[in-house]
Design a protein around this motif. Structure first.
Motif, PDB file in Angstrom:
ATOM      1  N   UNK A  80      16.262  98.588  -5.838  1.00 58.66           N
ATOM      2  CA  UNK A  80      15.114  98.192  -6.660  1.00 58.66           C
ATOM      3  C   UNK A  80      14.502  96.891  -6.160  1.00 58.66           C
ATOM      4  N   UNK A  81      15.357  95.935  -5.772  1.00 56.74           N
ATOM      5  CA  UNK A  81      14.846  94.668  -5.245  1.00 56.74           C
ATOM      6  C   UNK A  81      14.090  94.876  -3.946  1.00 56.74           C
ATOM      7  N   UNK A  92      16.154  91.416   3.271  1.00 51.19           N
ATOM      8  CA  UNK A  92      15.677  92.144   2.097  1.00 51.19           C
ATOM      9  C   UNK A  92      16.065  93.611   2.123  1.00 51.19           C
ATOM     10  N   UNK A  93      16.587  94.090   3.223  1.00 48.32           N
ATOM     11  CA  UNK A  93      16.822  95.524   3.398  1.00 48.32           C
ATOM     12  C   UNK A  93      18.301  95.838   3.208  1.00 48.32           C
ATOM     13  N   UNK A 152       6.694  90.379   6.176  1.00 46.12           N
ATOM     14  CA  UNK A 152       6.354  89.199   5.383  1.00 46.12           C
ATOM     15  C   UNK A 152       7.186  87.988   5.799  1.00 46.12           C
ATOM     16  N   UNK A 153       6.719  86.802   5.377  1.00 46.64           N
ATOM     17  CA  UNK A 153       7.469  85.573   5.658  1.00 46.64           C
ATOM     18  C   UNK A 153       8.821  85.597   4.956  1.00 46.64           C
ATOM     19  N   UNK A 154       8.868  86.191   3.763  1.00 45.60           N
ATOM     20  CA  UNK A 154      10.133  86.262   3.037  1.00 45.60           C
ATOM     21  C   UNK A 154      11.166  87.074   3.813  1.00 45.60           C
ATOM     22  N   UNK A 209      11.847  91.853  -3.071  1.00 45.92           N
ATOM     23  CA  UNK A 209      12.553  90.687  -3.604  1.00 45.92           C
ATOM     24  C   UNK A 209      13.866  90.508  -2.852  1.00 45.92           C
ATOM     25  N   UNK A 210      14.425  89.321  -2.841  1.00 41.67           N
ATOM     26  CA  UNK A 210      15.738  89.116  -2.191  1.00 41.67           C
ATOM     27  C   UNK A 210      16.807  89.984  -2.827  1.00 41.67           C
ATOM     28  N   UNK A 211      17.809  90.347  -2.042  1.00 38.64           N
ATOM     29  CA  UNK A 211      18.891  91.184  -2.530  1.00 38.64           C
ATOM     30  C   UNK A 211      19.779  90.400  -3.495  1.00 38.64           C
TER      31      UNK A 211
END
Length: 462
Positions: free
Chosen positions: A448-449, A401-402, A393-395, A454-456
């Motif tokens: 969970x994020x 995110x990981x 994704x672009x995010x 979702x961002x960390x």
């Protein structure tokens, strides 16, 4: 008195009955498909002789090379030729013959496109033979994966039938262009995430690389081949329905549709693990052995009993060290096990965070799993990673995110009572300065994020 000269009777000339030649031989000699098939066979043979040795040099990949060339090049072009042949019948007077009722529409269409499939199959087999000869000179004894060969021949039949179907019902050049667009375009969505495990199996162009220890899954390949042949038959029956006087009977159409539906269900209903629709590792056919108690069980098919015991002990340590974590799995199973999703012991998706799940651990050569390696394996397997769509994704391109590497490194340090310095875990330096309670809280939030794309969360101050 006139005399008449009697001409002696001539012996009757016996009638000579010429046995009619089979219609297929003249069709093969005159079909417009013969020159494209020859050109494609020669081009494929040259590619097999001069291409990368990483493809043509190992038996599994040699078969897949011929399969990909056959299905993406030979099959699609043959489908276009079939659309041209069937679509031009109105301009060449064949439609008038069809309306006479001397032959059924199905027979006329089949007679036109069967030589196309035979020439396509011959071109594919020639490319495969040339590639096999080259592989035999480098890799030694072996043989192509026969299931892939059967699957490719059936796929060629479907591609030719698609051309016949469109050629029968669309204007000639619209059918020619439409066949190419449809068959090439169908290659794109088939390989979206999870398509191979669902509807993508109905157009099985295998675009994988198989290691030497991979074995074909023959039953799934045969079921897919049965679907392809049944679907090709249904398309030819529908193509033969274009003239009222020569349409196949309703019973023929219903039977063809029923066979296509049943064989399609046989392909789609069985559930398979990701990436294992057409193959599995050779070790995966061995019995699955497990070690450790039910709450921290580790299972594998290639690991030795000693390695499994070492992994089970490391997994028990992980469960004790991470007792306050919400995402540690209930058990581990070696990746590649032939267990369908939903069955007991089947690995969950890598981004699943439920505690009752089974996570997959990556196999290593037997005898190489010492204590430290076992801890690394179980922590890496136990921590959920990003969903593939999220990772692309672009995010994800703008933000990290990981958290899996940070979490795995922190848990490894906690178990081994050391402080490592992993280069690919940017939050690790801050995490090791926190108390275990704060570490657990952040790791639960971070996992969970990541599962929700979702961002960390920020790492709290010590």
């Amino acid at each position: 008195m006139s005399t008449h000269t009697r001409t002696p009777a001539q012996p009757a000339t016996p009638a000579v009955h010429h046995r009619p030649r089979h219609w297929l031989l003249p069709e093969l000699r005159t079909t417009p498909a013969r020159w494209p098939a020859l050109a494609l066979a020669l081009a494929g043979s040259v590619s097999a002789l001069t291409g990368s040795p990483h493809w043509v040099g190992r038996w599994n990949d040699t078969t897949l090379f011929a399969h990909i060339y056959g299905s993406i090049v030979i099959g699609i072009i043959s489908g276009i030729v079939a659309a041209l042949i069937v679509g031009r019948s109105a301009a060449r007077g064949v439609a008038t013959l069809e309306r006479t009722g001397l032959r059924t529409g199905l027979a006329v269409v089949t007679r036109a496109v069967l030589p196309v499939w035979l020439l396509a199959a011959a071109a594919f087999l020639l490319v495969l033979a040339v590639a096999a000869v080259r592989t035999a000179t480098t890799a030694g004894s072996g043989s192509p994966a026969w299931g892939v060969v059967v699957l490719t021949l059936a796929l060629l039949a479907l591609q030719v039938a698609v051309g016949a179907f469109l050629g029968a019902w669309l204007p000639r050049w619209v059918a020619v262009v439409g066949t190419g667009v449809l068959l090439y375009g169908a290659l794109v969505p088939v390989y979206l995430p999870d398509a191979e495990r669902t509807w993508g199996r109905l157009y099985p162009v295998i675009q994988q690389r198989w290691d030497d220890d991979v074995v074909q899954h023959a039953p799934r390949m045969l079921s897919a081949a049965a679907w392809l042949v049944a679907a090709a038959g249904l398309l030819l029956v529908i193509a033969g329905c274009r003239h009222r006087a020569t349409r196949p009977g309703a019973g023929t159409l219903a039977t063809a549709a029923l066979l296509a539906g049943v064989t399609a269900a046989g392909v789609l209903v069985p559930q398979v693990a990701r990436g294992q629709q057409w193959m599995s590792t050779a070790a995966a056919v061995r019995p699955l052995h497990c070690a450790g108690p039910a709450t921290t069980r580790v299972c594998g098919y290639s690991a030795s009993p000693e390695d499994l015991a070492t992994l089970a002990a490391a997994f028990a340590d992980l469960r004790r060290a991470g007792a306050a974590l919400d995402f540690l799995p209930a058990e581990l199973v070696e990746y590649g096990a032939a267990i369908a999703p939903g069955e007991p012991g089947a690995p969950a998706e890598s981004w699943d965070t439920s505690r009752h799940r089974t996570a997959a651990w990556s196999p290593v050569p037997s005898g190489m799993i010492d204590r430290s390696r076992a801890v690394e394996l179980v922590t890496a397997a136990a921590v959920p990673t990003l969903d593939e769509d999220c990772a692309r994704s672009d995010l994800a391109a703008r933000t990290d995110l990981d958290a899996s590497r940070d979490v795995a490194a922190t848990l490894t340090d906690r178990i081994t009572s050391t402080v490592s310095m992993p280069l690919d875990a940017p939050a690790h330096d801050q995490l090791v300065q926190l108390s275990p309670d704060l570490q657990d809280s952040w790791m639960n939030q971070a996992v969970s994020a990541a599962a929700a794309c979702r961002p960390l969360p920020p790492v709290p101050a010590p």
